[in-house]
Enzyme design. Structure first.
Site, short mmCIF file in Angstrom:
data_model
loop_
_atom_site.label_atom_id
_atom_site.label_comp_id
_atom_site.label_asym_id
_atom_site.label_seq_id
_atom_site.Cartn_x
_atom_site.Cartn_y
_atom_site.Cartn_z
N TYR A 184 -5.50 -19.02 7.15
CA TYR A 184 -5.11 -19.26 6.04
C TYR A 184 -3.71 -19.38 6.58
O TYR A 184 -3.25 -20.01 5.65
CB TYR A 184 -5.36 -17.35 5.47
CG TYR A 184 -6.01 -16.84 4.71
CD1 TYR A 184 -6.56 -17.06 3.40
CD2 TYR A 184 -7.55 -16.24 5.59
CE1 TYR A 184 -7.19 -16.74 2.25
CE2 TYR A 184 -7.76 -15.61 4.93
CZ TYR A 184 -8.30 -15.87 3.60
OH TYR A 184 -9.03 -15.16 2.76
N TYR A 196 11.18 -2.61 -6.21
CA TYR A 196 10.33 -1.46 -4.84
C TYR A 196 10.86 -0.42 -4.79
O TYR A 196 10.12 0.76 -5.02
CB TYR A 196 9.78 -2.41 -3.61
CG TYR A 196 8.80 -3.19 -4.06
CD1 TYR A 196 8.31 -4.66 -5.00
CD2 TYR A 196 6.86 -2.67 -3.06
CE1 TYR A 196 7.50 -4.66 -5.04
CE2 TYR A 196 6.23 -3.48 -3.70
CZ TYR A 196 6.24 -4.22 -4.37
OH TYR A 196 5.14 -5.26 -4.33
N GLY A 206 -6.48 -22.50 12.52
CA GLY A 206 -6.85 -23.47 11.56
C GLY A 206 -7.16 -22.01 10.04
O GLY A 206 -8.46 -22.52 9.58
N GLY A 232 0.90 -1.49 -0.02
CA GLY A 232 -0.04 -0.06 -0.20
C GLY A 232 0.74 1.01 -0.04
O GLY A 232 0.48 2.49 -0.82
N CYS A 247 4.09 -8.66 1.84
CA CYS A 247 3.85 -9.82 1.39
C CYS A 247 4.87 -9.78 0.18
O CYS A 247 5.02 -11.33 0.11
CB CYS A 247 3.04 -8.81 -0.01
SG CYS A 247 2.92 -9.08 -1.94
N ARG A 305 -8.09 -24.68 18.06
CA ARG A 305 -9.58 -24.28 18.86
C ARG A 305 -10.52 -24.62 18.10
O ARG A 305 -12.05 -25.11 19.54
CB ARG A 305 -9.12 -22.93 19.76
CG ARG A 305 -10.00 -22.49 18.72
CD ARG A 305 -9.09 -20.29 19.29
NE ARG A 305 -10.41 -19.33 18.38
CZ ARG A 305 -10.01 -17.44 18.58
NH1 ARG A 305 -9.22 -17.96 19.93
NH2 ARG A 305 -10.46 -17.09 18.33
N GLU A 320 -1.79 -22.92 5.12
CA GLU A 320 -0.92 -22.91 3.70
C GLU A 320 -0.07 -23.04 4.31
O GLU A 320 0.86 -24.68 3.63
CB GLU A 320 -1.01 -21.40 3.54
CG GLU A 320 -2.20 -20.64 2.50
CD GLU A 320 -1.92 -19.64 1.99
OE1 GLU A 320 -0.63 -18.60 2.60
OE2 GLU A 320 -3.10 -18.64 1.61
N HIS A 357 -14.00 -28.35 -23.00
CA HIS A 357 -13.90 -29.74 -22.57
C HIS A 357 -12.31 -30.07 -23.37
O HIS A 357 -12.20 -29.50 -24.30
CB HIS A 357 -15.05 -30.64 -23.22
CG HIS A 357 -14.71 -31.81 -23.33
ND1 HIS A 357 -15.07 -32.38 -21.59
CD2 HIS A 357 -14.47 -33.13 -23.81
CE1 HIS A 357 -14.98 -33.99 -21.83
NE2 HIS A 357 -14.63 -34.25 -22.98
N LYS A 376 5.27 -17.23 0.17
CA LYS A 376 4.74 -18.46 0.60
C LYS A 376 4.71 -18.94 -0.94
O LYS A 376 4.66 -20.29 -1.16
CB LYS A 376 3.86 -18.24 0.96
CG LYS A 376 2.65 -18.79 0.97
CD LYS A 376 1.36 -19.21 0.52
CE LYS A 376 0.64 -17.89 -0.49
NZ LYS A 376 0.02 -16.71 0.59
N CYS A 386 2.65 -13.00 1.04
CA CYS A 386 2.71 -14.31 -0.11
C CYS A 386 3.51 -14.59 -0.97
O CYS A 386 3.25 -15.65 -1.68
CB CYS A 386 1.62 -13.38 -0.93
SG CYS A 386 0.82 -11.77 0.09
N GLU A 395 -14.93 -26.58 -16.81
CA GLU A 395 -16.41 -26.46 -17.65
C GLU A 395 -17.69 -27.15 -16.11
O GLU A 395 -18.72 -26.22 -16.96
CB GLU A 395 -16.36 -27.46 -18.79
CG GLU A 395 -16.24 -29.00 -17.80
CD GLU A 395 -16.08 -30.25 -19.29
OE1 GLU A 395 -16.96 -30.05 -20.18
OE2 GLU A 395 -14.48 -30.95 -19.61
#
Ligand code: NDP
Length: 453
Positions: free
Chosen positions: A181, A98, A179, A15, A42, A202, A185, A439, A50, A47, A444
């Site tokens: 993200y 960056y 439990g 950001g 990130c 939990r 992952e 297909h 990861k 992200c 599909e």
């Protein structure tokens, strides 16, 4: 010439960098401070690394599945040090980009901790300098939450998602708390790389908030891959015995591991940032409270991204940064639309979701139709892998609009990005039905679901 900057951005993550670059491109004098590494969570420890590690973990299944197609892969061996070194190289490259992009736009990046001193002054800690600023943008993101030593004796023996990217050796046995993200992952990724994984959650089912059909299916897929999921309990204490961590659960069971990962949520990074002294209102979790445009209760101080703790996803933080510059530097007040944001859990299998889950749809829509497909992916017919793919469409009866799509299985994230466009465009189920299937593909099924469940 005055030292005053038009914009001081605290935090060079997704950001902050976007806002800093765009503001500088208008000719404004912009300074961006970063205390760790340009790129933020990130890029540096979220992200991007990861996903690179998720790719690494999925080769294991590919090697196994290849046998049914006639391949033999006799000597597939994994080397953690190689993965980490190559990942670090890529992350360093992105970090450089960056910094370069900021400089290219004319913004000054300072590697220092910045603290808000008053509504128009930022203090640089290492440089011991005060920088006058017309506008201050807080873009410090979030940080892993952990209990205190009183709440969890031995908490100093656990790691967070910050450290796991830099372990010298791959843990052979790992216990993961959570439990959501990050827990899911890492559990899937480390299992794919060969670790013995126990997940301790939990509640009575992982991925709270996700569609009720997806959650048990994901648990079953994880269990089938050898991940042990322990529900309805939490850690009582963690003891270090030699190089082993002994995790005692509230149930009395003790789990032994080489590493223990806490993935129990993140908190806004506002600690000791001087915001309270500057009069900026924070919520009870320490999040910066902002209006629809990102402005705090102090007119010269704004905030974007995870530090505002609304929808904590990189692309949303980037949108926040763009909206901030539109509002403040182009005089075009812009609020970010936080509805129908697609998201994925990069486990193996993958989850992709956009729009409402069935429960929420039943709450907000007058009537809801549900379409589901559960099938064995074509590849599994020859690989012999016991796995299912699942797709679900949530349709508002009155309008025939598809208000939610939920997918479990290979390429779920990729499909969900495209489905996100359809949901945003208010596509109707009839539009899905009118589309000819491609297909053979898994996707599909999305246009072939005719029977309401
Ligand atoms: P999440 O909010 O996703 O999950 C936190 C988990 O920890 C939940 O299962 C929660 O349980 C549990 N928990 C919370 N407090 C405690 C406690 N005191 N004791 C035991 N368990 C607890 O957070 P994450 O840390 O996994 O990720 C943070 C955020 O980062 C995500 O919400 C997401 O916004 C973002 N993220 C996005 C990713 C992506 O887009 N693929 C990947 C990683 C992170 P309960 O459900 O019962 O509250």
């Amino acid at each position: 010439m005055s030292d005053e900057v038009d914009l001081f951005v605290i935090g060079a993550g997704s950001g902050g960098v976007r806002a800093g670059r765009l503001a500088a491109a208008t000719g404004a004098k912009v300074m961006v401070a970063e205390e760790y590494r340009a790129g933020g969570t990130c890029v540096i420890r979220g992200c991007v690394p990861k996903k690179l590690m998720v790719y690494a973990s999925r080769f294991a299944e590919e090697f196994e599945d290849a046998a049914g197609f006639g391949w033999s892969v006799p000597d597939a061996r994994f080397d953690w040090a190689t993965l980490i070194a190559n990942k670090d190289k890529e992350i360093a490259r992105l970090e450089g980009l960056y910094a370069k992009n900021l400089a290219g736009a004319g913004a000054e990046l300072v590697m220092d901790r910045a603290i808000v001193k008053d509504p128009h002054t930022v203090h640089l800690v290492k440089a011991k300098r005060d920088i006058p600023a017309r506008t201050i943008l807080v873009a410090t993101g979030g940080t892993p939450w952990a209990p205190t030593p009183k709440e969890l004796p031995g908490v100093e023996h656990v790691i967070s998602s910050n450290e796991i990217f830099h372990l010298k050796e791959m843990p052979r046995r790992i216990v993961i708390a959570g439990g959501g993200y990050i827990a899911i992952e890492f559990a899937c990724m480390l299992r794919g790389l060969g670790a013995e994984v126990t997940l301790v959650y939990r509640g009575d089912g992982i991925l709270r908030g996700f569609d009720q059909d997806l959650r048990p299916l994901m648990s079953a897929e994880m269990a089938a891959r050898g991940i042990r999921i322990v529900l309805n309990t939490v850690f009582e204490r963690v003891d270090l015995k030699g190089t082993e961590r002994h995790v005692r659960l509230k149930t009395g069971e003790t789990l032994i591991a080489d590493e223990v990962l806490m993935a129990v949520g993140r908190v806004p990074a506002t600690k000791d940032l001087g915001l309270g002294a500057a009069g900026v209102a924070l919520d009870k979790n320490g999040a910066v409270m902002v209006d629809d445009y990102g402005c705090t209760n102090v007119p010269s101080i704004w905030a974007v991204g995870d530090v505002t703790d609304r929808l904590n996803l990189t692309p949303v933080a980037i949108r926040d940064g763009v909206a901030f510059v539109e509002t403040v530097f182009h005089d075009r007040p812009t609020a970010v639309d936080r509805m129908q944001v697609p998201t994925a859990v990069f486990g193996t299998p993958e989850i992709g979701t956009v729009g409402l889950n069935e429960e929420d749809a039943r709450r907000v829509c007058e009537g809801v139709d549900i379409y589901k497909a559960e099938f064995r992916p074509m590849k599994a017919t020859m690989s012999g892998r016991q796995t299912k793919m699942f797709m679900k469409l949530v349709v508002e009866q009155r309008t025939d609009r598809v208000v939610g799509c939920h997918i479990l299985g290979e390429s779920a994230a990729e499909m969900t990005q495209i489905l996100g466009i359809l949901v945003k465009m208010k596509a109707r189920k009839a539009d899905f039905d009118a589309t000819v299937a491609l297909h053979p593909s898994a996707a599909e099924e999305l246009v072939l679901m005719r029977t309401k469940s």
